[in-house]
Design an enzyme around this catalytic site. Structure first.
Site, PDB file in Angstrom:
ATOM      1  N   ASP A  22      -8.819  -4.276  -5.944  1.00 11.67           N
ATOM      2  CA  ASP A  22      -8.304  -3.545  -4.783  1.00 11.67           C
ATOM      3  C   ASP A  22      -9.078  -2.248  -4.577  1.00 11.67           C
ATOM      4  O   ASP A  22      -9.141  -1.409  -5.472  1.00 11.67           O
ATOM      5  CB  ASP A  22      -6.816  -3.225  -4.986  1.00 11.67           C
ATOM      6  CG  ASP A  22      -6.124  -2.835  -3.703  1.00 11.67           C
ATOM      7  OD1 ASP A  22      -6.680  -1.998  -2.963  1.00 11.67           O
ATOM      8  OD2 ASP A  22      -5.033  -3.352  -3.434  1.00 11.67           O
ATOM      9  N   HIS A  68      -7.485  -5.838  -0.620  1.00 10.03           N
ATOM     10  CA  HIS A  68      -6.347  -4.915  -0.630  1.00 10.03           C
ATOM     11  C   HIS A  68      -5.057  -5.707  -0.525  1.00 10.03           C
ATOM     12  O   HIS A  68      -4.731  -6.258   0.519  1.00 10.03           O
ATOM     13  CB  HIS A  68      -6.490  -3.940   0.538  1.00 10.03           C
ATOM     14  CG  HIS A  68      -5.484  -2.834   0.535  1.00 10.03           C
ATOM     15  ND1 HIS A  68      -5.116  -2.159  -0.603  1.00 10.03           N
ATOM     16  CD2 HIS A  68      -4.756  -2.273   1.546  1.00 10.03           C
ATOM     17  CE1 HIS A  68      -4.237  -1.222  -0.300  1.00 10.03           C
ATOM     18  NE2 HIS A  68      -3.995  -1.277   1.000  1.00 10.03           N
ATOM     19  N   SER A  85       0.835  -1.200   0.000  1.00 13.65           N
ATOM     20  CA  SER A  85       0.000   0.000   0.000  1.00 13.65           C
ATOM     21  C   SER A  85       0.873   1.254   0.000  1.00 13.65           C
ATOM     22  O   SER A  85       1.677   1.423  -0.911  1.00 13.65           O
ATOM     23  CB  SER A  85      -0.965  -0.052   1.186  1.00 13.65           C
ATOM     24  OG  SER A  85      -2.012   0.862   1.032  1.00 13.65           O
TER      25      SER A  85
END
Length: 516
Positions: free
Chosen positions: A455, A485, A237
């Protein structure tokens, strides 16, 4: 003030938790293929690193058994913790230092490659707390790597910033993050300004030195002290943005690097809001389809529910009220993982029947609120880092012009994310540094970018854009047609085997490979 952030791996790690000195760098069999030194002349920042005082580069870390933290129990005997000294201000490396908390578990096999550093994103996620929980996922990698993570500056045990007390946070739960009247607008922006003042009071001089570039420089010092010639890295991320910034500053030092759930480096603050509106709506549509609902009709039903909650918050079994802001946060959390979709179904059903308890419980999990009313500080650290990074400060007028467009992208999340562009860094005490991060890394070794088509927080288009920005031959894209995610460790043998082959053997896959 509750908020689901621009890019947050901490929510994913929260679900994962619920479910679930170094020697010199060795040369694995495929080391040159994945981490060849094909660099151009280094940046000025990288050059400056050569002149660091020996008091920094010559540190001998005191590895000791890790203790319990406010966020987690003490890990097992395999884990050791230490503190690394880094400059408060990287432009003055001989000046004041701060301590960064590190955690490490040694490689279990004999053919050690080196250290593999992990950043779990946020920004603001504690690597010291999360690394032991992620170890089961990375057991194969630990055969040849020391698993290493840390609390970045401003996070957790590394001068962690707490901008508000638990009581102050609870008292602000009723601030409307999607204001409908001038009075609500005033309360919203005043709350944002007050939060910034609290951060300034808590952080002091540190507030101007918690940027992504600062942390990238910390990483290179960490690499040197750990004894690694190259930085082997796994960023998730926001950790992908950090990895890109590191590659730009230190292209010669890039070893084998994986960026999973890739942030779009070409998007500014407004662009990120639009990307997340698109990503979360896409994930919601997929969820609605899985329950047999038409996405357009299902989204309209949820949007209507949120409007009703905005007008009259729902009662809960705890005695607290479920506000619209908390309801949106509760809807967001299960979208980070497909395995949590049934939880979202039951929470929405209860809310439609007038009980907000289940959505509130999800929002509390996201906001790190425990049953005693104590809150975590991930969102505090995230805000001080992102507001130092982001130069863009949309005004109220600019935000109101943006709202129709972003609501069209997502009728459920657009309103919240649109208002957030103005409120997140409103009246922030220190100026932001850039509109978009510089991640070009000509001459760096290949970097594997993993994008997931479902995602919600970092839409998969970001992987291609990161690849383009890193430069030809550097960014290698791997796509997974999945949900949630992040991709590694999420159930795809194709993704896991491709990443493992790259990190363990140096096998670089074909750019554009797809795992379905």
């Amino acid at each position: 003030m509750s908020r689901f952030p621009r890019w947050l791996a901490a929510a994913t790690t929260a679900l994962l938790v619920a479910g679930c000195g170094g020697g010199s760098s060795g040369g694995g069999s495929g080391e040159n293929k994945a981490a060849g030194d094909r660099s151009t002349s280094p940046s000025a920042a990288a050059s400056a690193m050569r002149a660091l005082p020996s008091s920094l580069t010559g540190q001998r870390l005191d590895w000791h058994r890790c203790k319990a933290t406010a966020d987690s129990d003490a890990p097992g005997d395999d884990w050791r913790c230490a503190t690394l000294k880094v400059p408060l201000d990287w432009s003055r490396p001989d000046g004041k230092t701060i301590g960064l908390a590190l955690i490490r578990a040694r490689a279990t096999g004999g053919d050690r490659i080196g250290s593999l550093m992990f950043d779990f994103g946020g920004p603001g996620a504690s690597g010291v707390s999360m690394m032991p929980y992620y170890a089961a996922t990375t057991a194969k990698l630990q055969e040849r790597y020391d698993l290493v993570s840390w609390d970045p500056r401003g996070v957790g045990a590394s001068e962690g910033v707490r901008c508000r007390s638990d009581r102050e946070i609870a008292a602000r739960e009723d601030v409307d993050a999607t204001p409908d009247t001038p009075a609500e607008e005033q309360a919203y922006f005043q709350d944002s300004a007050d939060f910034g003042k609290g951060c300034q009071k808590a952080a002091g001089p540190l507030l101007a030195h918690v940027s992504t570039a600062d942390t990238a420089r910390d990483m290179d010092l960490m690499r040197q002290v750990l004894g690694d010639g190259k930085l082997h890295y796994f960023g998730i991320s926001y950790g992908t943005e950090l990895g890109g910034v590191y590659a730009h500053l230190f292209p010669r030092h890039v070893g084998r690097a994986v960026l999973d759930a890739v942030v779009d480096p070409t998007a500014d603050a407004v662009g990120h809001a639009e990307n997340q509106a698109r990503g979360f709506q896409r994930a919601l549509n997929d969820y609605l389809k899985s329950t047999g609902q038409d996405p357009e009709q299902g989204s309209r039903k949820i949007a209507d529910l949120l409007r009703r909650i905005d007008a009259r918050p729902l009662p809960t079994s705890s005695g607290r009220k479920l506000t619209e802001t908390l309801a949106v946060t509760g809807i967001v959390l299960p979208l980070y993982s497909e395995s949590s979709w049934p939880t979202l179904t039951s929470a929405l059903k209860s809310a439609q029947q007038g009980d907000g308890s289940r959505l509130l419980a999800l929002a509390d999990q996201y906001n790190e609120r425990d049953s005693a009313g104590h809150y975590g500080t991930t969102s505090h650290a995230q805000r001080v880092i992102s507001c130092l990074d982001d130069r863009q400060r949309p005004t109220l007028t600019e935000t109101k012009k943006l709202l129709p467009q972003i609501r069209q992208i997502s009728p459920v999340f657009g309103n919240f994310l649109g208002w957030d562009t103005a409120g997140w860094c409103h009246d922030w005490p220190v100026p932001g540094q850039y509109d978009t991060p510089e991640v070009s890394a000509p001459g760096a070794a290949p970097i594997l970018l993993v994008g997931n088509t479902g995602d919600p927080a970092t839409p998969y288009e970001g992987a291609r854009r990161m690849a383009d920005e890193l430069g030809k031959g550097v960014g290698i894209e791997l796509t997974w047609k999945g949900e949630g995610h992040g991709a590694y460790g999420s159930g795809s043998d194709c993704v896991d085997s491709t990443v493992n082959a790259y990190l363990l053997d140096g096998t670089v896959p074909a750019d554009g490979k797809v795992c379905s």
